[in-house]
Write a protein that holds these residues in place. Structure first.
Motif, mmCIF file in Angstrom:
data_model
loop_
_atom_site.group_PDB
_atom_site.id
_atom_site.type_symbol
_atom_site.label_atom_id
_atom_site.label_comp_id
_atom_site.label_asym_id
_atom_site.label_seq_id
_atom_site.Cartn_x
_atom_site.Cartn_y
_atom_site.Cartn_z
ATOM 1 N N ALA A 43 0.915 -1.208 0.004
ATOM 2 C CA ALA A 43 0.067 -0.011 0.072
ATOM 3 C C ALA A 43 0.867 1.193 0.285
ATOM 4 N N SER A 44 2.253 1.259 0.917
ATOM 5 C CA SER A 44 2.918 2.385 0.670
ATOM 6 C C SER A 44 4.269 1.980 0.766
ATOM 7 N N PRO A 45 4.933 1.650 -0.576
ATOM 8 C CA PRO A 45 6.183 1.062 -0.495
ATOM 9 C C PRO A 45 7.320 2.011 -0.173
ATOM 10 N N ILE A 46 8.266 1.520 0.376
ATOM 11 C CA ILE A 46 9.632 2.184 0.837
ATOM 12 C C ILE A 46 10.725 1.874 -0.192
ATOM 13 N N PHE A 47 11.215 2.584 -1.006
ATOM 14 C CA PHE A 47 12.306 2.274 -1.967
ATOM 15 C C PHE A 47 13.506 2.470 -1.615
ATOM 16 N N GLY A 48 13.890 3.237 -0.397
ATOM 17 C CA GLY A 48 15.244 3.702 -0.401
ATOM 18 C C GLY A 48 15.082 4.845 0.876
ATOM 19 N N VAL A 49 16.147 5.483 0.844
ATOM 20 C CA VAL A 49 16.178 6.518 1.937
ATOM 21 C C VAL A 49 15.197 7.534 1.743
ATOM 22 N N GLN A 50 14.419 7.994 2.952
ATOM 23 C CA GLN A 50 13.603 8.892 2.856
ATOM 24 C C GLN A 50 14.149 10.491 3.112
ATOM 25 N N TYR A 51 13.814 11.343 2.124
ATOM 26 C CA TYR A 51 14.560 12.695 2.234
ATOM 27 C C TYR A 51 13.239 13.746 2.131
ATOM 28 N N ARG A 52 13.202 14.564 3.066
ATOM 29 C CA ARG A 52 12.445 15.700 3.179
ATOM 30 C C ARG A 52 13.262 17.123 3.289
ATOM 31 N N ARG A 53 13.047 17.940 2.145
ATOM 32 C CA ARG A 53 13.834 18.865 2.411
ATOM 33 C C ARG A 53 12.986 20.224 3.405
ATOM 34 N N GLU A 54 13.731 20.412 4.374
ATOM 35 C CA GLU A 54 13.339 21.707 4.976
ATOM 36 C C GLU A 54 13.887 23.127 4.660
#
Length: 158
Positions: free
Chosen positions: A67-78
């Motif tokens: 339903a919500s795959p994770i393909f690698g490093v999560q990145y969120r630009r702040e």
């Protein structure tokens, strides 16, 4: 057959997980995808009550992954907002604007070595000979005059 056998299968490669009857009794059967080798692995879990719990847990985790795959490093630009300083003097404001425009002009005139290297275009008769690069350890096209390998690998991140 081996009690110390350990397997790690990413949810991305998991095809199915179920309980089946085997010659050793009921077993947890995990099938992997075609891309990962299409393995069929069987695990006997004692006591048998725990077998169903483990199977349902794996199935639930697999469904959540799909339903919500994770393909690698999560990145969120702040983006951090700097506090705005109120400019009281008009002369200070125009001076600050001039500094900004000068800085932009300097950034625009900076030559990116990689872009400059390929800006001359390619012609069929202008092929450079192949030479061995001691720095990279591979055969490369001879570098144009005025450039170095370090220049071409330098990344300017403005």
């Amino acid at each position: 057959m081996n009690s110390s056998h350990n397997v790690s299968i990413p949810y991305l490669q998991l095809r199915s997980c179920r309980v089946r009857d085997s010659r050793f009794g009921y077993a947890l059967v995990i099938e992997t995808s075609v891309q990962s080798g299409e393995y069929i692995l069987g695990f006997r879990i004692d006591p048998e009550d725990r077998l169903e719990i483990v199977c349902k847990t794996i199935q639930a985790l697999h469904a959540a992954y799909l339903a919500s795959p994770i393909f690698g490093v999560q990145y969120r630009r702040e983006i951090q907002k700097l506090p705005q300083e109120h400019i009281v003097n008009v002369e200070d404001a125009t001076a600050a604007e001039q500094d900004d425009t000068e800085e932009e002009k300097q950034q625009q005139t900076r030559i990116d070595a990689f872009a400059a290297y390929f800006s001359e275009g390619t012609e069929g008769s202008d092929k450079r000979p192949i030479t061995y690069s001691e720095t990279l350890g591979v055969a490369t096209e001879q570098i144009k005059h005025g450039f170095t390998i370090e220049d071409l690998w330098c990344i300017h991140n403005d």
